[in-house]
Enzyme design. Structure first.
Site, PDB file in Angstrom:
ATOM      1  N   GLY A  48       0.841  -1.193   0.000  1.00 30.16           N
ATOM      2  CA  GLY A  48       0.000   0.000   0.000  1.00 30.16           C
ATOM      3  C   GLY A  48       0.864   1.226   0.000  1.00 30.16           C
ATOM      4  O   GLY A  48       2.086   1.162  -0.146  1.00 30.16           O
ATOM      5  N   GLY A  49       0.229   2.380   0.164  1.00 31.04           N
ATOM      6  CA  GLY A  49       0.949   3.636   0.142  1.00 31.04           C
ATOM      7  C   GLY A  49       1.945   3.756   1.273  1.00 31.04           C
ATOM      8  O   GLY A  49       2.892   4.524   1.198  1.00 31.04           O
ATOM      9  N   VAL A 106       3.510  -5.036   3.365  1.00 31.36           N
ATOM     10  CA  VAL A 106       2.998  -5.629   4.604  1.00 31.36           C
ATOM     11  C   VAL A 106       3.166  -7.147   4.541  1.00 31.36           C
ATOM     12  O   VAL A 106       2.857  -7.777   3.517  1.00 31.36           O
ATOM     13  CB  VAL A 106       1.513  -5.270   4.838  1.00 31.36           C
ATOM     14  CG1 VAL A 106       1.061  -5.776   6.198  1.00 31.36           C
ATOM     15  CG2 VAL A 106       1.309  -3.770   4.736  1.00 31.36           C
ATOM     16  N   LYS A 123       4.938  -4.012   8.716  1.00 34.94           N
ATOM     17  CA  LYS A 123       4.822  -3.020   7.650  1.00 34.94           C
ATOM     18  C   LYS A 123       6.209  -2.449   7.405  1.00 34.94           C
ATOM     19  O   LYS A 123       6.732  -1.678   8.204  1.00 34.94           O
ATOM     20  CB  LYS A 123       3.838  -1.923   8.037  1.00 34.94           C
ATOM     21  CG  LYS A 123       3.537  -0.956   6.900  1.00 34.94           C
ATOM     22  CD  LYS A 123       2.513   0.084   7.301  1.00 34.94           C
ATOM     23  CE  LYS A 123       1.134  -0.516   7.476  1.00 34.94           C
ATOM     24  NZ  LYS A 123       0.533  -0.878   6.181  1.00 34.94           N
ATOM     25  N   ASP A 129      -5.903   9.181   6.513  1.00 40.44           N
ATOM     26  CA  ASP A 129      -5.994   8.309   5.333  1.00 40.44           C
ATOM     27  C   ASP A 129      -7.081   7.255   5.520  1.00 40.44           C
ATOM     28  O   ASP A 129      -6.903   6.085   5.191  1.00 40.44           O
ATOM     29  CB  ASP A 129      -4.635   7.645   5.068  1.00 40.44           C
ATOM     30  CG  ASP A 129      -4.568   7.003   3.690  1.00 40.44           C
ATOM     31  OD1 ASP A 129      -5.338   7.414   2.808  1.00 40.44           O
ATOM     32  OD2 ASP A 129      -3.747   6.086   3.504  1.00 40.44           O
TER      33      ASP A 129
END
Length: 900
Positions: free
Chosen positions: A21-22, A26, A41, A130
């Site tokens: 992801g951004g 992960v 992460k 987010d």
């Protein structure tokens, strides 16, 4: 970097990948100490490799770890470059929504738990920033866990690193607003204040919550579009399609969503606690058995509205109406601030010209990977991680196919294309130099030195399309118009330099080489966008109205208000545009836009002298627009360089005293018209050879006596383009670079002999030759593979040739004793090769890296004879240039109703 199963980070062993992801990659991992599974992460490389940012992230992570709530995924700690988090089983809300809208009775408990999580965080001063369905997990038992709390802030740049004040910036220009290149909140869930780059508070999470709740109940996003430009425009200017909400939706719930999604923060709900209370009340009310058997919330009588509230709402409605009326009746040229987004390459450092895909969904750019090798990267605009395209090492000047599925590019002089998702490469032709574009019916048009040619994307014969004959034109940078048959291009006309109407930006045709229309006198590459031609003037983005049907300008040029990188030697502007008008810009300084095998060019630079350890010994201080061809005196005190005047395309040679900081003009072509370039000093420093041209593109070679100023024409080239590149130690030979005007006439090295006063061929598909001190060898760049590799061959006869590099490189020069060869690597370093020359044989040893990470401009470095000092050119603010690519949305909004 992907971690394989079994990889250990501290006490944690990677089991499998959970996705990307951004915020980073992960992984599922096993805690060897506590015998539990966790989520790891792994942080982006630009964070993990930055000591200051990691220290700041550590501080932020400590705050985030203090969040202890049943609906918030717990942060356990920070291990090396990875955040250790609670592993939450179950599908995320984004996966659930793929099956459609969620019934009200199922959606409300989920919404309540999300609101409770946000409320708990807000009470501790932590904003999510987010919130989106992908960050919300729903366990099989219905328990909700919100992920990635506060990581947007934790992964931000340190305060003061952004070029603009985040609290006051009206645009999306800072890394803090873009999460390392991803539009924060994945665009769709951004609040209007985020979209405009303004400071955020807890109301940003209230907005995002409203977006998520709307999507849960409808199965549709409240703000969506085909491109990021469409999405941002909808967030700022449009309302959700409220009719999508279920007809059975209680009025109270509808009102909650409307007030969460109020664009004006003064009208938006101030606290998520208020949202949670309203949803809690709805869940506590008795359920009715109406609505075709589906459970529905019984609606309470509508609340009474006080006189004060009624008056306030009346004023709001009148204000909105007045604003809309003012917008519709505004003067056609009233400026409307566009939306801006800046992105950074995750590896850091400089990037080349960004090219946005026609559909506006992706950008492609040249940049270095972790080992310094330049290659092409493609990035979806709603993702933070770009993808490097295998096989594109050393590539630049990329361009998209009309369907946005393939990417063309040039490596050295080889024109190729590849799927934007990666895969096998298709070689099209050789001889391409100054740009290319993809037209209709899979026809490519590209610039060789002098002309433009068209060729099938599948390969085959190249056919000239501009100018169709003659050698006094230099045409470059084709860019397609919407019909796919006509194209913009930039041209210099050397035989009529005084007549500016014969050079500048033109329109050409794939079908008719004689159908050429002159648009503007500006020497700049240009692109078409939303009824305008965009180009650069004095490093500023300019636009001129353009009628695509008649192929004529329809007004006067005006500034768009954006700085743009510009290579004033090759007239290349760092701009591209999508069909919807979104513009991608490379901001100055621009050390990444050359037609040479590397990626340098001309930019406002200062000259820096380095020692062999890479330490800066001195800097010139002043910035000047230098060409890439320079000649340094043997004592390292002065440099002769070419300065080119962009408007007229004339140039002059100047002698820069690096110690005194002064400069003296050696030629006066700017006033008399003409062109000079490629200065090369004799070994005794008394004479200067250079390319000289008064009329026609065909260069002669002149020699100037630096003491007397007398100039003689050494080589008269009526049928070739030649310029000097090196002078032998005995001054009896000069290496000349020949550049052909077609794909079948490649670059080669030639030799002028003083004894015979003739020029003879020496090495084909080669450039940048350097004589050894004893005159028995020549080091040169071979272009046989399309890119550049360094070879050494015997002189004057080529009896044998030895390879020096295998991963690409550019020769800088020999040491005075002939025992060392300096090479600029494609990875941006300067390497010293120990060499042995015995009885006409050559041997090169293992290279030693002297200076690291000089940048794209490293190939034009110069060295003193003993190689104790190395002269490089650096952008004035090189330390601040982190490779910013700026996207501009809605720039035509205030230009008149026809563009709205």
């Amino acid at each position: 970097m992907t971690l394989a199963p079994g990889t250990r980070i501290g006490p944690y062993e990677v089991i499998s990948s959970l996705g990307a992801g951004g915020m980073g990659e992960v992984y599922r991992a096993k805690d060897s100490k506590l015998k539990r599974e966790v989520a790891l992460k792994v942080l982006p490389a630009d964070v993990a490799n930055d000591r200051e940012r990691m220290a700041r992230f550590q501080r932020e992570a400590e705050v985030l770890a203090s969040l202890n709530h049943p609906h918030i995924a717990q942060i356990y700690g920070l291990e090396e470059n990875a955040l250790v988090m609670e592993l939450v089983e179950g599908e995320d809300l984004a996966e659930r929504l793929k099956r459609g809208a969620i019934p009200i009775e199922e959606a409300l408990p989920i919404a309540k738990q999300i609101a409770e999580a946000l409320e708990a965080a807000h009470e501790q001063g932590i904003i999510h920033r987010d919130l989106k369905p992908a960050n919300i997990k729903v366990r099989p038992d219905g328990t909700v866990k919100v992920l990635d709390f506060g990581l947007a802030k934790a992964l931000d740049e340190p305060k003061g690193s952004s070029p603009r004040d985040l609290e006051n910036s009206p645009t999306i220009t800072s890394p803090a607003m873009t999460m390392h290149g991803m539009i924060l909140g994945t665009a769709t869930y951004m609040s209007p204040e985020q979209a405009r780059g303004r400071a955020v508070n807890a109301q940003t999470d209230v907005w995002a919550f409203g977006c998520v709740l709307f999507e849960m109940l409808t199965g549709k996003r409240p703000f969506d579009g085909e491109t990021v430009s469409d999405i941002l425009g909808a967030i700022v200017h449009k309302e959700p399609e409220w009719s999508l909400l279920p007809a059975s939706l209680p009025e109270t719930l509808r009102r909650i969503i409307e007030r969460c999604l109020a664009k004006d923060q003064k009208q938006r709900l101030r606290s998520i606690a208020d949202v949670r209370l309203d949803i809690q009340d709805l869940l506590a009310r008795p359920r009715s058995k109406t609505n075709l058997g589906h459970a529905a919330i019984a609606e309470s009588p509508p609340p009474r509205i006080s006189f004060r509230e009624s008056a306030a709402w009346t004023l709001v409605v009148l204000s909105v109406a007045a604003g809309a009326f003012a917008w519709m009746t505004a003067a056609p040229n009233t400026p409307v601030p566009p939306l801006r987004l800046s992105i950074l390459h995750p590896e850091g450092g400089e990037v080349g010209v960004p090219v946005i895909s026609p559909d506006g969904r992706r950008i492609a750019y040249s940049a270095r990977r972790a080992d310094g090798m330049p290659m092409l990267w493609v990035r979806d605009l709603d993702r933070s991680t770009p993808t490097a395209l295998a096989g594109t090492e050393g590539a630049n000047r990329q361009f998209w196919s009309p369907d946005s599925k393939r990417l063309g590019f040039i490596v050295g002089t080889v024109l190729k294309h590849v799927s934007a998702d990666g895969g096998p490469l298709q070689e099209v032709t050789r001889g391409a130099r100054v740009g290319a574009a993809w037209g209709a019916q899979d026809t490519l048009v590209y610039g060789a030195f002098g002309h433009l040619f068209r060729v099938s994307a599948a390969g085959g014969e190249s056919v000239a399309v501009m100018p169709g004959g003659g050698t006094d034109w230099e045409c470059m940078w084709p860019s397609m118009l919407p019909d796919g048959r006509h194209f913009l291009f930039t041209a210099k006309h050397y035989t009529s330099l005084a007549e500016t109407g014969t050079q500048g930006i033109h329109v050409g045709s794939l079908d008719n080489p004689t159908d050429v229309r002159h648009l503007l006198p500006d020497l700049s590459s240009a692109v078409y966008a939303q009824g305008h031609v965009l180009f650069a003037r004095d490093q500023q983005l300019m636009a001129v109205p353009f009628d695509a049907a008649t192929r004529q300008v329809a007004g006067e040029p005006f500034p768009v208000g954006e700085p743009v990188a510009f290579d004033s030697y090759f007239f290349a502007a760092g701009i591209s545009a999508a069909v919807d008008g979104t513009i991608a810009i490379r901001t100055p300084p621009a050390p990444a836009m050359s037609v040479a095998a590397g990626q340098s060019g001309v930019f406002d630079a200062e000259m820096a002298m380095l020692d062999r350890n890479g330490t800066i010994v001195s800097r010139s201080g002043a910035t000047v627009p230098l060409s890439y061809h320079m000649a340094m005196s043997r004592d390292g005190r002065s440099v002769i360089a070419q300065l080119q005047e962009n408007r007229s395309a004339t140039s002059d040679l100047w002698n820069f005293d690096l110690v005194a900081g002064t400069r003296v003009s050696l030629t006066s072509m700017r006033t008399s018209g003409g062109y000079v370039g490629s200065p090369t000093l004799s070994r005794d420093g008394r004479r200067l050879a250079y390319g000289c041209q008064v009329t026609g593109i065909l260069d002669d070679v002149c020699v100037r006596d630096l003491a007397s100023g007398a100039v003689t024409k050494l080589v008269d080239s009526p049928k070739s383009f030649e310029h000097p590149v090196d002078w032998s130690a005995d001054d009896q030979h000069i290496l000349l670079q020949y550049i052909g005007f077609s794909p079948s006439s490649p670059s080669e090295l030639r030799v002028w002999s003083a004894q015979t006063n003739t020029v003879s061929p020496f090495a084909t598909t080669a450039d940048r030759g350097r004589f050894s001190p004893d005159g028995q060898f020549v080091a040169f760049n071979s272009l046989d593979t399309g890119g550049a590799e360094v070879y050494v061959t015997t002189f004057p006869e080529r009896r044998q040739t030895w390879p020096v590099t295998t991963g690409g490189g550019h020769v800088i020069g020999w040491s005075a004793n002939g025992k060392e060869l300096l090479v600029a690597t494609l990875t941006g370093h300067i390497a010293a090769y120990p060499v042995t020359t015995t009885a006409g044989t050559f041997t090169a040893g293992a290279p030693q890296i002297l200076v690291r990470d000089v940048g794209f401009d490293v190939q034009y470095a110069l060295a003193t004879p003993d190689h104790s000092r190395i002269l490089v050119r650096l952008p004035k603010d090189a330390d601040k240039d982190r490779g910013e690519v700026r996207l501009l949305f809605g720039w035509t909004a205030g230009l008149g109703r026809s563009t709205r």
